[in-house]
Design a protein around this motif. Structure first.
Motif, PDB file in Angstrom:
ATOM      1  N   LYS A 294     118.930  44.607   4.766  1.00 54.66           N
ATOM      2  CA  LYS A 294     118.891  44.503   3.297  1.00 54.66           C
ATOM      3  C   LYS A 294     117.531  43.992   2.812  1.00 54.66           C
ATOM      4  N   VAL A 295     116.480  44.532   3.412  1.00 56.51           N
ATOM      5  CA  VAL A 295     115.123  44.133   3.029  1.00 56.51           C
ATOM      6  C   VAL A 295     114.764  44.844   1.725  1.00 56.51           C
ATOM      7  N   SER A 296     114.487  44.083   0.686  1.00 52.37           N
ATOM      8  CA  SER A 296     114.154  44.690  -0.604  1.00 52.37           C
ATOM      9  C   SER A 296     112.692  45.131  -0.621  1.00 52.37           C
ATOM     10  N   PRO A 297     112.321  45.983  -1.557  1.00 51.96           N
ATOM     11  CA  PRO A 297     110.890  46.224  -1.775  1.00 51.96           C
ATOM     12  C   PRO A 297     110.220  44.946  -2.272  1.00 51.96           C
ATOM     13  N   ILE A 298     108.896  44.912  -2.248  1.00 50.31           N
ATOM     14  CA  ILE A 298     108.160  43.808  -2.867  1.00 50.31           C
ATOM     15  C   ILE A 298     108.217  43.997  -4.372  1.00 50.31           C
ATOM     16  N   LEU A 299     108.743  42.980  -5.054  1.00 46.07           N
ATOM     17  CA  LEU A 299     108.995  43.057  -6.487  1.00 46.07           C
ATOM     18  C   LEU A 299     108.485  41.798  -7.178  1.00 46.07           C
ATOM     19  N   PRO A 300     108.168  41.870  -8.471  1.00 44.89           N
ATOM     20  CA  PRO A 300     107.856  40.630  -9.199  1.00 44.89           C
ATOM     21  C   PRO A 300     109.131  39.788  -9.338  1.00 44.89           C
ATOM     22  N   ASN A 301     109.044  38.502  -9.006  1.00 43.13           N
ATOM     23  CA  ASN A 301     110.196  37.640  -9.249  1.00 43.13           C
ATOM     24  C   ASN A 301     110.195  37.165 -10.693  1.00 43.13           C
ATOM     25  N   GLU A 302     111.076  36.264 -11.025  1.00 45.91           N
ATOM     26  CA  GLU A 302     111.205  35.814 -12.414  1.00 45.91           C
ATOM     27  C   GLU A 302     109.979  35.050 -12.901  1.00 45.91           C
ATOM     28  N   PHE A 303     109.097  34.621 -11.983  1.00 48.04           N
ATOM     29  CA  PHE A 303     107.871  33.932 -12.370  1.00 48.04           C
ATOM     30  C   PHE A 303     106.654  34.848 -12.264  1.00 48.04           C
ATOM     31  N   GLY A 304     106.896  36.143 -12.026  1.00 46.84           N
ATOM     32  CA  GLY A 304     105.819  37.108 -11.934  1.00 46.84           C
ATOM     33  C   GLY A 304     105.115  37.144 -10.592  1.00 46.84           C
ATOM     34  N   GLU A 305     105.692  36.501  -9.572  1.00 48.36           N
ATOM     35  CA  GLU A 305     105.080  36.449  -8.243  1.00 48.36           C
ATOM     36  C   GLU A 305     105.634  37.558  -7.355  1.00 48.36           C
ATOM     37  N   PRO A 306     104.810  38.184  -6.513  1.00 50.58           N
ATOM     38  CA  PRO A 306     105.336  39.194  -5.592  1.00 50.58           C
ATOM     39  C   PRO A 306     106.313  38.547  -4.615  1.00 50.58           C
ATOM     40  N   SER A 307     107.493  39.157  -4.463  1.00 52.79           N
ATOM     41  CA  SER A 307     108.558  38.579  -3.653  1.00 52.79           C
ATOM     42  C   SER A 307     109.412  39.684  -3.057  1.00 52.79           C
ATOM     43  N   PHE A 308     110.134  39.357  -2.011  1.00 50.52           N
ATOM     44  CA  PHE A 308     111.159  40.274  -1.509  1.00 50.52           C
ATOM     45  C   PHE A 308     112.268  39.475  -0.839  1.00 50.52           C
ATOM     46  N   GLY A 309     113.435  40.088  -0.768  1.00 49.48           N
ATOM     47  CA  GLY A 309     114.595  39.463  -0.153  1.00 49.48           C
ATOM     48  C   GLY A 309     114.947  40.132   1.162  1.00 49.48           C
ATOM     49  N   LEU A 310     115.659  39.385   1.995  1.00 48.28           N
ATOM     50  CA  LEU A 310     116.126  39.920   3.271  1.00 48.28           C
ATOM     51  C   LEU A 310     117.310  39.121   3.759  1.00 48.28           C
ATOM     52  N   VAL A 311     118.074  39.727   4.665  1.00 45.28           N
ATOM     53  CA  VAL A 311     119.146  39.033   5.365  1.00 45.28           C
ATOM     54  C   VAL A 311     118.742  38.933   6.829  1.00 45.28           C
ATOM     55  N   ALA A 312     118.633  37.707   7.338  1.00 50.03           N
ATOM     56  CA  ALA A 312     118.288  37.477   8.738  1.00 50.03           C
ATOM     57  C   ALA A 312     119.448  37.889   9.638  1.00 50.03           C
ATOM     58  N   PRO A 313     119.218  38.049  10.932  1.00 49.77           N
ATOM     59  CA  PRO A 313     120.304  38.436  11.842  1.00 49.77           C
ATOM     60  C   PRO A 313     121.479  37.467  11.868  1.00 49.77           C
ATOM     61  N   ASP A 314     121.252  36.223  11.452  1.00 48.30           N
ATOM     62  CA  ASP A 314     122.356  35.259  11.396  1.00 48.30           C
ATOM     63  C   ASP A 314     123.194  35.394  10.121  1.00 48.30           C
ATOM     64  N   GLY A 315     122.823  36.343   9.241  1.00 50.75           N
ATOM     65  CA  GLY A 315     123.581  36.584   8.026  1.00 50.75           C
ATOM     66  C   GLY A 315     123.145  35.774   6.826  1.00 50.75           C
ATOM     67  N   MET A 316     122.063  35.011   6.949  1.00 42.26           N
ATOM     68  CA  MET A 316     121.597  34.157   5.851  1.00 42.26           C
ATOM     69  C   MET A 316     120.502  34.870   5.054  1.00 42.26           C
ATOM     70  N   TYR A 317     120.589  34.756   3.723  1.00 43.74           N
ATOM     71  CA  TYR A 317     119.660  35.418   2.819  1.00 43.74           C
ATOM     72  C   TYR A 317     118.406  34.564   2.649  1.00 43.74           C
ATOM     73  N   TRP A 318     117.254  35.216   2.567  1.00 43.35           N
ATOM     74  CA  TRP A 318     115.968  34.567   2.329  1.00 43.35           C
ATOM     75  C   TRP A 318     115.213  35.302   1.229  1.00 43.35           C
ATOM     76  N   ILE A 319     114.396  34.567   0.509  1.00 47.07           N
ATOM     77  CA  ILE A 319     113.402  35.157  -0.390  1.00 47.07           C
ATOM     78  C   ILE A 319     112.026  34.732   0.091  1.00 47.07           C
ATOM     79  N   ILE A 320     111.131  35.692   0.219  1.00 42.30           N
ATOM     80  CA  ILE A 320     109.748  35.442   0.590  1.00 42.30           C
ATOM     81  C   ILE A 320     108.875  35.626  -0.645  1.00 42.30           C
ATOM     82  N   VAL A 321     108.000  34.662  -0.881  1.00 40.55           N
ATOM     83  CA  VAL A 321     107.142  34.654  -2.076  1.00 40.55           C
ATOM     84  C   VAL A 321     105.688  34.769  -1.643  1.00 40.55           C
TER      85      VAL A 321
END
Length: 325
Positions: A294-321
Motif C-alpha cells: 500500500k505504498v502511496s505516490p509522493i503527495l503534498p501532505n496537509e502542510f505542503g510537504e512531499p510525503s507518502f504512506g506505506l504499510v510495513a510487513p508487520d502491518g503498521m502504517y507509516w508516513i514518510i516526510v
C-alpha cells in the motif's frame, strides 16, 4: 538519510481541548493544514476530510513532535484504554524534571473525574545504572511511569544521578517541565519482521538486539502493567545521524489481541509515527522495491510537504516526510 522519529500522530475529537492538554506539556502549534477526503485517502489510507496541527516542544524541530489529526469521520475509536502490550499498541516517552509533580497532577485529575489509567513512578536501571544501597552508593537510573487515556499513550521518565546531554530537552516554558518525545515504541507479533527497519528504512540496530524482558523485572512489570509470566523481546533502532527519536519494537512471547486496526491513520488516539528523509524520491524507490505494501505516490501532505504512506510487513502504517529547506 532518515531522521529519528519525527512525529507522534494522534487522532482527536476536540481540537481546542486537545491543544489545552498538550500546552501543559510544553507543546505549541507551529503549523496547521487540511486535506480533502480524497487527498487523505491517497496519503493516509482513510478517506475523510482532515485538519491537522503540528505541535513542537521548545526548540526540538527535527524529532519528537506531535501531529494532531482531526478527522471529520474517524475510522474507529482507537486503542482507548487497552493496556500497553497488545499487538498494534503504540506509545512514546518524554523526559520530565520531576516525575512526582506529574504523577500528582494525574492523580488529582483522576480523583476529580479524569479518565486515566496509569502506573505510579517506579525505579528502573538504565544502561550501567546502580540499584543504590545507601547514602554513599546512591541509585543511578530513572523513575518511570505510563499514562493511558482515550487519546494518549505516554511514558515519562526522570533521571537520577546521571545525565545524557541532548537526549530530551526540557524547555523552561513547559508548565509541567516535560521534554519533546525522546523515543517511540510499538508492539508487533513477529519480532523477525523488525529487520525491515534496518534493511529498508536504514535504521541502526542496538548492539544488544534483541533483549528479553518482562514480568520478572519489577520496574517493567509495573510500568507496562504485566501479568505473571508475560515476557517479550524488545529491540531498539536509531537514525544513522542522531541518537534522539529512538524507535523500539516489542514482541510478546505470549498471545495478545490483535489491535492493529485501532492504531492506524483515521483511528482516534495515538495512531501513527512519521519519519523525515532527506531524499524522498530515492527513499520512495527503496520502499517500492521492498516487501512494504500500500505504498502511496509522493503527495503534498496537509502542510505542503512531499510525503507518502506505506504499510510495513508487520502491518503498521507509516508516513514518510521529505525534508524541505
Amino acid at each position: 538519510m532518515i531522521s529519528g522519529i519525527f512525529e507522534n500522530c494522534i487522532g482527536l475529537k476536540d481540537i481546542e481541548a486537545t491543544l489545552k492538554y498538550w500546552t501543559e506539556f510544553g507543546y505549541r502549534e507551529v503549523n496547521r493544514g487540511q486535506l480533502s477526503a480524497e487527498q487523505a485517502g491517497l496519503l493516509y489510507g482513510h478517506a475523510s476530510d482532515l485538519t491537522s496541527l503540528r505541535l513542537q516542544n521548545g526548540n526540538s524541530s527535527d524529532h519528537g513532535l506531535v501531529r494532531l489529526l482531526s478527522w471529520k469521520q474517524p475510522r474507529n475509536q482507537g486503542l482507548g484504554h487497552t493496556l500497553p502490550v497488545v499487538n498494534g499498541s503504540r506509545w512514546f516517552a518524554s523526559l520530565v524534571q520531576d516525575i512526582y509533580v506529574l504523577a500528582d497532577a494525574f492523580n488529582d485529575d483522576k480523583a476529580n473525574g479524569g479518565d486515566w489509567i496509569y502506573s505510579e513512578p517506579v525505579r528502573a536501571i538504565e544502561f550501567t545504572g546502580n540499584l543504590g544501597v545507601g547514602l554513599y552508593n546512591r541509585f543511578v537510573g530513572v523513575r518511570e511511569m505510563f499514562v493511558i487515556s482515550s487519546q494518549t499513550r505516554q511514558a515519562f521518565f526522570q533521571r537520577y544521578n546521571y545525565n545524557r546531554p541532548g537526549y530530551g530537552t526540557i524547555d523552561p516554558s513547559s508548565p509541567l517541565l516535560v521534554s519533546e518525545g525522546t523515543h517511540s515504541s510499538m508492539i508487533i507479533s513477529d519480532h523477525s519482521l523488525s529487520s525491515f527497519y534496518v534493511e529498508v528504512f536504514g535504521l541502526v540496530p542496538f548492539e544488544s538486539n534483541p533483549n528479553r524482558s518482562g514480568y520478572e523485572k519489577p520496574s517493567t512489570r509495573l510500568t507496562l502493567m504485566l501479568d505473571e509470566g508475560q515476557e517479550f523481546y524488545v529491540s531498539g533502532f536509531a537514525s544513522p545521524k542522531t541518537y534522539v527519536g529512538l524507535f523500539q519494537v516489542y514482541s510478546p512471547l505470549y498471545p495478545t489481541p490483535d489491535k492493529r486496526e485501532y492504531s492506524q491513520p483515521g483511528s482516534l488516539g495515538l495512531s501513527l509515527f512519521t519519519y523525515q528523509v532527506d531524499d524522498i524520491t530515492a527513499f520512495h524507490q527503496r520502499i517500492t522495491a521492498s516487501a512494504a505494501t500500500k505504498v502511496s505516490p509522493i503527495l503534498p501532505n496537509e502542510f505542503g510537504e512531499p510525503s507518502f504512506g506505506l504499510v510495513a510487513p508487520d502491518g503498521m502504517y507509516w508516513i514518510i516526510v521529505g525534508q524541505t529547506q
